[in-house]
Design a protein around this motif. Structure first.
Motif, PDB file in Angstrom:
ATOM      1  N   PRO A   1       0.793  -1.233   0.000  1.00 19.24           N
ATOM      2  CA  PRO A   1       0.000   0.000   0.000  1.00 19.24           C
ATOM      3  C   PRO A   1       0.827   1.286   0.000  1.00 19.24           C
ATOM      4  N   LEU A   2       1.960   1.295   0.685  1.00 18.78           N
ATOM      5  CA  LEU A   2       2.757   2.523   0.750  1.00 18.78           C
ATOM      6  C   LEU A   2       3.142   3.025  -0.635  1.00 18.78           C
ATOM      7  N   PHE A   3       3.288   2.109  -1.593  1.00 12.84           N
ATOM      8  CA  PHE A   3       3.745   2.497  -2.925  1.00 12.84           C
ATOM      9  C   PHE A   3       2.608   2.606  -3.939  1.00 12.84           C
ATOM     10  N   ALA A   4       1.369   2.624  -3.448  1.00 13.12           N
ATOM     11  CA  ALA A   4       0.209   2.664  -4.355  1.00 13.12           C
ATOM     12  C   ALA A   4       0.230   3.890  -5.266  1.00 13.12           C
ATOM     13  N   GLY A   5       0.851   4.968  -4.811  1.00 12.51           N
ATOM     14  CA  GLY A   5       0.904   6.188  -5.612  1.00 12.51           C
ATOM     15  C   GLY A   5       1.707   6.042  -6.891  1.00 12.51           C
ATOM     16  N   PHE A   6       2.439   4.943  -7.018  1.00 14.36           N
ATOM     17  CA  PHE A   6       3.266   4.747  -8.206  1.00 14.36           C
ATOM     18  C   PHE A   6       2.580   3.905  -9.271  1.00 14.36           C
TER      19      PHE A   6
ATOM     20  N   GLU B   1       0.411   4.815 -11.333  1.00 13.55           N
ATOM     21  CA  GLU B   1       0.293   5.539 -12.596  1.00 13.55           C
ATOM     22  C   GLU B   1       1.540   5.371 -13.468  1.00 13.55           C
ATOM     23  N   PHE B   2       2.663   5.075 -12.825  1.00 12.80           N
ATOM     24  CA  PHE B   2       3.897   4.893 -13.599  1.00 12.80           C
ATOM     25  C   PHE B   2       4.032   3.475 -14.155  1.00 12.80           C
TER      26      PHE B   2
END
Lengths: 116, 150
Positions: free
Chosen positions: A46-51, A53-54
């Protein structure tokens, strides 16, 4: 002897890739289901969910093909065929291939042939 | 390698921060980061909240790492806020959060952002570090603990 490792990102080409191995004189290989680090982090941690889109356009899974070859002659025959099959390994998202030296091994029934 | 000394500037670690809930904790941390790094607090909050909507950055054990890639940030920067009282953060383990590490970085440096997140997550998995962070008497002491992990 060398360990030939090929991470194939475009799984849809697996059949053609294996045909390329045989054509190049490499008769045996082990195929593993595998997953890339970036995709795993973005979708499973979950911590890396912001990635996420990449990761657009990247495939979630890939195949890792392991084979043992006597020397790099077979690799030299294989790579041009792979380039043709997957559309150029220099292009991102297609795959990576490399060899590693094998210090010792036992039980190989048949390795690549000596054809030039 | 991401360096804590490069991203955590003087004055951007603070203890005893008052917050009633997750929104308050984000606002307080954003205020700290925006003031210290010359960012627009409102835009930072919007970006961080948008990221929180994807999934909570509460990684468990009382720790959260809210973060955002956004325009108008020259370099990846971090602020650390230790809350006076833990707040619910929708964390992975369901527990309240009192250690908030907020990161803002330029969209052009996703690699640096990712490296810092990974390094921070690894640091924060260490129970001894978390204990020391909770016992640090003030912001500069908390910052030194973090620098020691470089």
């Amino acid at each position: 002897m060398k360990l030939l490792v090929f991470v194939l990102n475009k799984e849809e080409f697996l059949e053609e890739v294996l045909e390329a191995y045989v054509e190049a004189g490499i008769p045996g290989a082990t195929i593993l289901d595998s997953e890339g680090l970036g995709y795993f982090l973005a979708y499973e941690v979950p911590l890396f969910a912001g990635f996420k889109e990449f990761m657009k356009g990247n495939k979630p899974y890939n195949k890792t093909i392991l084979s043992v070859v006597k020397d790099e002659k077979a690799v030299g025959r294989l790579v041009p065929i792979l380039d043709e099959v997957v559309g150029g390994l220099q292009n991102p998202g297609t795959g990576v291939i490399f060899t590693l030296p094998i210090e010792w091994g036992y039980g190989f029934a048949r390795l690549d042939d000596d054809e030039e | 390698m991401a360096s804590y000394r490069n991203v955590l500037r003087d004055g951007l670690a603070a203890v005893g921060i008052a917050a009633k809930d997750k929104a308050g904790a984000l606002e307080a941390a954003a205020g700290l980061l925006a003031a210290g790094a010359g960012l627009d607090k409102g835009r930072l909050l919007v970006a961080v909240a948008a990221r929180e909507k994807l999934s909570s950055t509460g990684i468990g054990e009382g720790v959260a790492i809210p973060h955002a890639l956004m325009e108008g940030v020259a370099a990846t920067t971090m602020a650390v806020a230790r809350l006076a009282e833990p707040v619910d953060f929708d964390a992975e383990d369901g527990g309240p959060v009192d250690l908030v590490f907020m990161i803002a970085g330029p969209r052009s440096d996703t690699g640096g952002h990712l490296k810092l997140l990974s390094k921070l997550a690894r640091t924060l998995h260490d129970p001894e570090f978390r204990k020391a962070a909770r016992e640090a008497p003030d912001g500069p002491a908390l910052a030194r603990l973090i620098y020691d992990r470089d």
